[in-house]
Design an enzyme around this catalytic site. Structure first.
Site, PDB file in Angstrom:
ATOM      1  N   ASP A   1     127.054  30.184  82.714  1.00  0.00           N
ATOM      2  CA  ASP A   1     126.077  29.819  81.692  1.00  0.00           C
ATOM      3  C   ASP A   1     126.763  29.557  80.345  1.00  0.00           C
ATOM      4  O   ASP A   1     127.620  30.338  79.911  1.00  0.00           O
ATOM      5  CB  ASP A   1     125.077  30.976  81.549  1.00  0.00           C
ATOM      6  CG  ASP A   1     123.968  30.654  80.566  1.00  0.00           C
ATOM      7  OD1 ASP A   1     123.215  29.713  80.829  1.00  0.00           O
ATOM      8  OD2 ASP A   1     123.880  31.331  79.523  1.00  0.00           O
TER       9      ASP A   1
ATOM     10  N   GLU B   1     127.760  25.190  83.134  1.00  0.00           N
ATOM     11  CA  GLU B   1     126.502  24.729  82.549  1.00  0.00           C
ATOM     12  C   GLU B   1     126.746  24.301  81.093  1.00  0.00           C
ATOM     13  O   GLU B   1     126.372  24.997  80.155  1.00  0.00           O
ATOM     14  CB  GLU B   1     125.431  25.832  82.621  1.00  0.00           C
ATOM     15  CG  GLU B   1     124.056  25.375  82.206  1.00  0.00           C
ATOM     16  CD  GLU B   1     123.651  25.769  80.778  1.00  0.00           C
ATOM     17  OE1 GLU B   1     122.720  25.144  80.244  1.00  0.00           O
ATOM     18  OE2 GLU B   1     124.253  26.693  80.200  1.00  0.00           O
TER      19      GLU B   1
HETATM   20  C1  GLC Z   1     121.720  28.339  78.986  1.00  0.00           C
HETATM   21  C2  GLC Z   1     120.430  28.624  79.726  1.00  0.00           C
HETATM   22  C3  GLC Z   1     119.328  28.771  78.721  1.00  0.00           C
HETATM   23  C4  GLC Z   1     119.655  29.911  77.803  1.00  0.00           C
HETATM   24  C5  GLC Z   1     121.025  29.722  77.156  1.00  0.00           C
HETATM   25  C6  GLC Z   1     121.500  30.982  76.503  1.00  0.00           C
HETATM   26  O1  GLC Z   1     121.688  27.146  78.311  1.00  0.00           O
HETATM   27  O2  GLC Z   1     120.167  27.593  80.636  1.00  0.00           O
HETATM   28  O3  GLC Z   1     118.091  28.986  79.345  1.00  0.00           O
HETATM   29  O4  GLC Z   1     118.675  30.019  76.807  1.00  0.00           O
HETATM   30  O5  GLC Z   1     122.001  29.404  78.126  1.00  0.00           O
HETATM   31  O6  GLC Z   1     121.885  31.925  77.459  1.00  0.00           O
END
Ligand code: GLC
Length: 682
Positions: free
Chosen positions: A316, A358
């Site tokens: 993430d 991500e």
């Molecule tokens: C990523 C997740 C999102 C979250 C962010 C902070 O972008 O997909 O939902 O708010 O990380 O953890």
């Protein structure tokens, strides 16, 4: 599953000599970083200092460790060479790899071998994923097991379980504020439930993806609690400062991620009277990766997830893991070094687990997450094709493909052996993050173009069928992203409300067009739960104080299984969408040419309203043709010949019709929002 010839590095023939030398303590091999001792000596010392043993049965692991050692050393010291404890912590890192390998269950090691035999298993056309919240989809982990047949019925064989580790109620960011990386939150069940689910999924030939929230912890995590109570060891796990002097320097260049809900990038901590960096919400404390202890701890967590049997680990928000004053503190080179280091470590200890980064960043940045230079295709195996996702929405609102095509040269840079997550919706907002020049190239003004898209999707443009909302509007920049479900953004909510049956037909057609485009473009399609039965926005979040500040909850539905059961009633919205999704997935799974083998070419824009591409693999071809406009459109037959092919007849897998390719002055006609999935007949 289609396999393509390759030899992953970690599966390279095991050099038995090296193994024997290592185990028998005979001849020594030079170790790149140390001049006075060898690699074998070095590893042997770590093993004995940590009371670890390896034997001949571990020869595959030893070979992987041996193969990865030079890169791991190089990458680690690139980041941590000036840290006073660097060597001691490096040794601990290697011991962590050995321990992780030793606690990997036999069946997972076997699965690693099977994946290695298949080759790049994750590029296959046979994979179709879905992302879901366990509680909102099924209740909890044991109940999710009972829903697997539903997913199989649809054709989904890969599940992304949204965060399930402990996260404080009301300060959870949908689970992305983790207070214990190893304890399943009690609302979902316990760790054994997760392992049980994974085993059942594996028996069914399904794959599992979980998140590791690498960038931050909850302020209720043990490390944060200890930092609050004044422990300097744990304060060094975070970016903590006595006053605003350094925070102000960071703030100069750091953008705000959630300007409405959490302005600024620092939060004052009353308990210890310090400022802590909180890029996301003020309850999400950024981890300090300049401290190698943090890296070691988090790598240990990565490997813990690997040993739960995770097939793909979603890292993430990796773009944020390294910060430097004077920069935006996003996508810095150290981010890539750390991700490459994680990848190398995973290849040694748990080689079957792929990594998804991500990073929702601009096209020129996202490509770097697949690795560059010597590390090309050796960083993240997957990244989200967030640019193309947003461009699909751009095409749907404008009915034109020109901006989408202007962005493709950047997207197509992705190296062979890596893949995209392709999707139309997910739990997050839609950001129009492609670069301005891509819009300018088409003669449009970036600000006005984005404004149009925001107005269109937030329902603020007269006549728009979309019912979404602006997310994180920043009055300083005029920037915003978009929230809303696939169905609401495609007009279904409005047409149901207005009882407009023609509007309903059109919005269903748009939903299927968007999904088909994602399913056939290349990469692993990741459906978003609820979209398969047309969920519209859920407005109940505004009554919950733990959610009301975040309108992404509009598109995080609570599944009503009676609604889901209506998929079996002919003619219902649920039935129409579900059955068409089933059909699309079936077609994808039967066409190996749709696997992501760097095999996509865009066809020239003979008609600016039609997106058309050619996919080729092992002598087979496939044309995807999508009309994004609300009018009848045509495509010259020449489009099917311009890439050197000359099909005479095409079979449309979607309409199940055979089409004869006509002379160049004749056309293939498409209805509004119609698409064709064409395979040349040989
Ligand atoms: C990523 C997740 C999102 C979250 C962010 C902070 O972008 O997909 O939902 O708010 O990380 O953890």
């Amino acid at each position: 599953m289609t396999s393509i010839p390759h030899q992953p590095r970690w599966q390279a023939d095991i050099d038995t000599d090296i193994v024997v030398q290592l185990l028998n303590q005979k001849k020594l091999i030079p170790f790149s970083m140390a001049t006075d001792h060898s690699l074998t000596d070095f590893i042997r010392n770590i093993l004995s200092a940590n009371e670890l043993k390896l034997s001949i049965k571990d020869k595959a692991f030893i070979a992987r460790l041996n193969a990865g050692m030079a890169s791991i050393t190089h990458l680690y010291y690139q980041i941590y060479s000036t840290h006073p404890q660097k060597d001691e912590l490096f040794e601990q890192l290697i011991a962590t790899l050995v321990r992780a390998y030793q606690s990997r269950e036999k069946d997972l090691c076997k699965r690693d071998e099977e994946k290695a035999k298949k080759g790049h298993w994750f590029l296959s056309n046979e994979l179709v994923g879905m992302s879901l919240y366990v509680d909102r989809f099924a209740g909890n982990l044991p109940q999710l097991k009972t829903k697997l047949p539903y997913l199989e019925e649809l054709g989904v064989n890969f599940l992304h379980l949204m965060p399930i580790f402990e996260s404080p109620e009301g300060e959870s960011d949908g689970g992305y504020a983790v207070s214990d990386f190893r304890k399943v939150d009690k609302k979902f069940g316990i760790l054994e439930d997760l392992i049980g689910l994974r085993k059942e999924m594996q028996q069914k030939g399904m794959y599992m993806m979980l998140d590791i929230v690498l960038n931050h912890t909850s302020h209720r995590h043990e490390w944060a609690e200890k930092a609050k109570s004044g422990d300097p060891y744990f304060q060094d796990f975070f970016y903590m400062f006595d006053n605003r002097w350094i925070p102000n320097q960071y703030e100069e260049k750091m953008p705000e991620i959630f300007p409405e809900a959490a302005a600024g990038n620092f939060t004052y901590v009353e308990e210890c009277q310090k400022w802590v960096m909180t890029v996301f919400h003020n309850y999400q404390w950024d981890l300090n990766y300049m401290n190698p202890l943090v890296f070691r701890e988090m790598l240990d967590n990565v490997l813990f997830y690997a040993n739960l049997g995770v097939d793909v680990l979603r890292v993430d928000a990796p773009a944020f893991i390294w910060k430097e004053t004077g920069t935006t503190s996003q996508n810095l080179p150290q981010v890539h070094t750390l991700l490459q280091l994680i990848k190398e470590c995973v290849l040694v200890a748990a080689p079957g687990m792929a990594i998804l980064g991500e990073a929702i960043v601009a096209p020129k940045e996202i490509i770097k997450y697949f690795g560059t230079g010597d590390y090309t295709a050796k960083e993240c195996d997957f990244a989200y094709n967030a640019t193309h996702m947003a461009l699909q929405w751009d095409m749907l609102a404008t009915g034109e493909t020109d901006v989408m095509l202007a962005a493709q040269h950047a997207i197509l840079e992705k190296p062979f052996g890596t893949s995209w997550i392709s999707y139309t919706r997910c739990h997050d907002d839609i950001g129009m993050g492609y670069e301005d020049y891509m819009i300018e190239m088409t003669g449009k003004t970036p600000f006005r173009h984005r404004r149009y898209l925001m107005d269109y999707y937030s329902g603020n443009l007269p006549g728009t069928p979309a019912r979404g909302a602006l997310f994180s509007f920043n009055p300083k920049t005029g920037d915003a992203r978009i929230s809303g479900t696939l169905a609401s953004l495609c007009g279904l909510e409005k047409s149901l409300y207005e009882n407009d049956s023609q509007g309903k037909d059109i919005s269903i057609q748009k939903i299927i067009l968007m999904q088909a485009h994602s399913l056939f473009l290349g990469g692993m399609p990741m459906l978003y739960y609820g979209d398969e039965i047309g969920y519209t926005n859920d407005y109940s979040f505004s009554d919950d104080p733990g959610k009301s500040y975040d309108n992404r909850w509009l598109h995080r539905p609570l599944i009503d299984w009676e609604k889901a059961n209506r998929r079996n009633e002919e003619g219902t919205v649920e039935n129409r969408i579900f059955s068409q999704m089933q059909a699309l997935i079936k077609i994808r799974k039967n066409l190996p040419v749709i696997g992501d083998y760097k095999n996509l070419t865009w066809i020239s824009p003979h008609n600016t309203h039609i997106a058309a591409f050619l996919r080729s693999f092992e002598g087979k071809s496939f044309y995807g043709v999508f009309n994004f406009s609300d009018k009848y459109q045509n495509l010259t037959w020449y489009a099917f010949r311009e890439k050197g092919e000359s099909p005479e007849s095409l079979f449309d897998h979607w309409s199940q019709k055979e089409i004869q390719v006509g002379p160049d002055h004749e056309y293939l006609w498409l209805e509004p929002y119609q698409f064709c999935l064409l395979e040349p007949r040989q």
